[in-house]
Scaffold this active site. Structure first.
Site, mmCIF file in Angstrom:
data_model
loop_
_atom_site.group_PDB
_atom_site.id
_atom_site.type_symbol
_atom_site.label_atom_id
_atom_site.label_comp_id
_atom_site.label_asym_id
_atom_site.label_seq_id
_atom_site.Cartn_x
_atom_site.Cartn_y
_atom_site.Cartn_z
ATOM 1 C CD GLU A 60 -3.102 -1.163 2.022
ATOM 2 O OE1 GLU A 60 -3.582 -0.071 2.370
ATOM 3 O OE2 GLU A 60 -3.572 -2.251 2.384
ATOM 4 C CE LYS A 96 3.365 -1.363 7.744
ATOM 5 N NZ LYS A 96 3.863 -2.153 8.917
HETATM 6 P P1 NAD Z 1 -3.071 -7.224 12.933
HETATM 7 O O1 NAD Z 1 -3.799 -5.949 13.137
HETATM 8 O O2 NAD Z 1 -3.825 -8.497 12.796
HETATM 9 O O3 NAD Z 1 -2.052 -7.429 14.151
HETATM 10 C C1 NAD Z 1 -1.284 -6.408 14.684
HETATM 11 C C2 NAD Z 1 -0.707 -6.871 16.015
HETATM 12 O O4 NAD Z 1 0.140 -5.818 16.513
HETATM 13 C C3 NAD Z 1 -1.770 -7.131 17.091
HETATM 14 O O5 NAD Z 1 -1.478 -8.311 17.791
HETATM 15 C C4 NAD Z 1 -1.663 -5.911 18.014
HETATM 16 O O6 NAD Z 1 -2.005 -6.194 19.363
HETATM 17 C C5 NAD Z 1 -0.179 -5.584 17.882
HETATM 18 N N1 NAD Z 1 0.111 -4.177 18.192
HETATM 19 C C6 NAD Z 1 -0.556 -3.076 17.736
HETATM 20 N N2 NAD Z 1 -0.010 -1.972 18.255
HETATM 21 C C7 NAD Z 1 1.041 -2.372 19.020
HETATM 22 C C8 NAD Z 1 2.021 -1.677 19.793
HETATM 23 N N3 NAD Z 1 2.010 -0.344 19.898
HETATM 24 N N4 NAD Z 1 2.962 -2.398 20.440
HETATM 25 C C9 NAD Z 1 2.977 -3.764 20.355
HETATM 26 N N5 NAD Z 1 2.068 -4.457 19.664
HETATM 27 C C10 NAD Z 1 1.121 -3.774 18.982
HETATM 28 O O7 NAD Z 1 -2.131 -6.970 11.676
HETATM 29 P P2 NAD Z 1 -1.642 -7.987 10.538
HETATM 30 O O8 NAD Z 1 -2.640 -8.025 9.464
HETATM 31 O O9 NAD Z 1 -1.178 -9.244 11.165
HETATM 32 O O10 NAD Z 1 -0.385 -7.182 9.971
HETATM 33 C C11 NAD Z 1 0.913 -7.386 10.527
HETATM 34 C C12 NAD Z 1 1.900 -6.528 9.769
HETATM 35 O O11 NAD Z 1 1.916 -6.870 8.396
HETATM 36 C C13 NAD Z 1 1.577 -5.031 9.841
HETATM 37 O O12 NAD Z 1 2.795 -4.344 9.990
HETATM 38 C C14 NAD Z 1 0.940 -4.742 8.491
HETATM 39 O O13 NAD Z 1 1.184 -3.416 8.107
HETATM 40 C C15 NAD Z 1 1.684 -5.721 7.599
HETATM 41 N N6 NAD Z 1 0.960 -6.172 6.404
HETATM 42 C C16 NAD Z 1 -0.294 -6.701 6.513
HETATM 43 C C17 NAD Z 1 -0.927 -7.188 5.381
HETATM 44 C C18 NAD Z 1 -2.305 -7.827 5.468
HETATM 45 O O14 NAD Z 1 -2.879 -8.183 4.434
HETATM 46 N N7 NAD Z 1 -2.870 -8.030 6.658
HETATM 47 C C19 NAD Z 1 -0.295 -7.133 4.138
HETATM 48 C C20 NAD Z 1 0.987 -6.580 4.061
HETATM 49 C C21 NAD Z 1 1.605 -6.122 5.210
HETATM 50 P P1 TYD Z 2 -9.231 -4.727 3.572
HETATM 51 O O1 TYD Z 2 -9.347 -6.170 3.929
HETATM 52 O O2 TYD Z 2 -9.602 -3.694 4.569
HETATM 53 O O3 TYD Z 2 -7.710 -4.527 3.078
HETATM 54 P P2 TYD Z 2 -7.016 -3.249 2.335
HETATM 55 O O4 TYD Z 2 -7.940 -2.124 2.273
HETATM 56 O O5 TYD Z 2 -5.861 -2.966 3.236
HETATM 57 O O6 TYD Z 2 -6.623 -3.755 0.993
HETATM 58 O O7 TYD Z 2 -10.075 -4.472 2.257
HETATM 59 C C1 TYD Z 2 -9.840 -5.203 1.078
HETATM 60 C C2 TYD Z 2 -10.770 -4.656 0.009
HETATM 61 O O8 TYD Z 2 -12.120 -4.955 0.380
HETATM 62 C C3 TYD Z 2 -10.713 -3.149 -0.126
HETATM 63 O O9 TYD Z 2 -10.862 -2.814 -1.502
HETATM 64 C C4 TYD Z 2 -11.908 -2.646 0.665
HETATM 65 C C5 TYD Z 2 -12.923 -3.771 0.490
HETATM 66 N N1 TYD Z 2 -13.859 -3.975 1.621
HETATM 67 C C6 TYD Z 2 -15.232 -4.042 1.378
HETATM 68 O O10 TYD Z 2 -15.686 -3.933 0.230
HETATM 69 N N2 TYD Z 2 -16.076 -4.228 2.449
HETATM 70 C C7 TYD Z 2 -15.614 -4.346 3.715
HETATM 71 O O11 TYD Z 2 -16.451 -4.499 4.662
HETATM 72 C C8 TYD Z 2 -14.209 -4.300 3.948
HETATM 73 C C9 TYD Z 2 -13.655 -4.426 5.338
HETATM 74 C C10 TYD Z 2 -13.366 -4.110 2.879
#
Ligand code: NAD
Ligand code: TYD
Length: 338
Positions: A127, A157
């Protein structure tokens, strides 16, 4: 080897903890997590039984506490997953995204430098590149694509990435960064698209699709992301960024329809679009493939079925979340959307 993992009670962090416990049985894993609404100790229940796993409840932005943990544990490698991760929450409350994602990253970098950590890995996101036009299917994000963020989440980020690179350039401190596309799989908090749709369909609630549902995301099964990070911390070149994604682009409507079709239920409700909604993300992963031999092993067809089955079999895990502050969030987010 001692690996310190932040955010290990969240979605990707916990999957990484389990992946590492299995793959490197002689490693010590230290986990730091603040246990925000997104962090869940029941996710780490099995890990807590392992002699190789230690947990600290702490905020990565708390300099003193982080310093004390580093002083005591002296990790070899730090992998920073901890973040505020939801775009919609960053639109309504951006401040905490700067605290955790920017200040927290700087606190970890500083402690890692002070205690001579051999590798600091920053888990970032595609992103940071902004979005691509839907009609230009030939365009992909490479590591050289300029940063062009849209939401407070992605801006925070990108800021963290720049700080991480500054520690490499200015202090010669050994960092790596991975920028991954959208993940899905077990333990995904049900505020994100895929788990929210699965849980809503199972609860006979409507499936809220933003705007026209034509936005495109590049989906990767979470274990493939964990494998990529494991490869980068062991074999990646310091100072480098690696894009991680599997050429698996789908519109939101395609994803939601796939869930409906597998479950045999679920009704879409089109709701007001997200402000500043990114249209398309698409990763070019050739650098990590050519340099480190990484490729995605789980197809979307297979991964989505594993994921849906996991939510069916682990209803207790998500029911516990739904019964907490989630209700309030859901009402605020979706209650007034038409
Ligand atoms: P998530 O929200 O599921 O988990 C985040 C975790 O961080 C939680 O356990 C929360 O308690 C902890 N946390 C939040 N603030 C904190 C703080 N101040 N100190 C210590 N712990 C803290 O997130 P996720 O989806 O598992 O994402 C993890 C990482 O991967 C993030 O850095 C996110 O930017 C990155 N990322 C996520 C995706 C995705 O699709 N979910 C994709 C690419 C990158
Ligand atoms: P999301 O899972 O929040 O991830 P990101 O925005 O970080 O890619 O959303 C994925 C896609 O789904 C995004 O285009 C927003 C859309 N979306 C919905 O249409 N409805 C929803 O309730 C949510 C949470 C996301």
């Amino acid at each position: 080897m001692k690996v310190l993992i932040t955010g290990g009670a969240g979605f990707i962090g916990s999957n990484f903890v389990y992946y590492m416990l299995e793959k490197h049985q002689d490693y010590q894993l230290i986990c730091i997590d603040k246990l925000t609404y997104a962090g869940n100790m029941s996710t780490l229940k099995k890990a807590m039984e392992s002699r190789n796993f230690t947990f600290y409840k702490a905020d990565i932005a708390d300099r003193q506490v982080i310093d004390e943990i580093f002083e005591k544990e002296r990790p070899d490698v730090v992998v920073n997953f901890a973040a505020e991760s939801h775009v919609d929450r960053s639109i309504t409350n951006p401040g905490i995204f700067l605290e955790t994602n920017v200040i927290g990253t700087q606190v970890l970098l500083e402690a890692s430098k002070k205690y001579n950590v051999k590798r600091y890995h920053q888990v970032s996101t595609d992103e940071v590149y902004g979005d691509l036009p839907l009609e230009r299917k030939d365009l992909f994000f490479t590591e050289l694509t300029p940063l062009h963020t849209s939401s407070p989440y992605s801006a925070s980020k990108a800021s963290a990435d720049l700080l991480t690179l500054a520690y490499f350039r200015t202090y010669g401190f050994p960092v790596t960064i991975s920028r991954c596309s959208n993940n899905y799989g077990p333990f995904h908090f049900p505020e994100k698209l895929i788990p929210l749709m699965i849980v809503n369909a199972l609860k006979e609630k409507s499936l809220p699709v933003y705007g026209d549902g034509k936005n495109v995301r590049d989906w990767l099964y979470v274990e493939d992301h964990c494998k990529a990070i494991d490869l980068i911390i062991h074999k990646g070149r310091v100072g480098e960024i690696y894009n991680v994604g599997g050429h698996n682009e789908k519109t939101n409507l395609e994803v939601v329809n796939e869930i409906i079709s597998y479950l045999g239920k679920g009704t879409i409700r089109f709701v007001t679009d997200r402000a500043g909604h990114d249209r398309r993300y698409a990763i070019d992963p050739s650098k990590i493939t050519n340099e480190l031999g990484w490729f995605p092993e789980t197809s979307f067809n297979k991964g989505i079925k594993i994921t849906i089955d996991w939510y069916i079999q682990n209803q207790g895990w998500w029911e516990e979340i739904l019964n907490g502050t989630y209700q309030e969030y859901y009402q605020k987010m979706y209650g007034s959307k038409a």
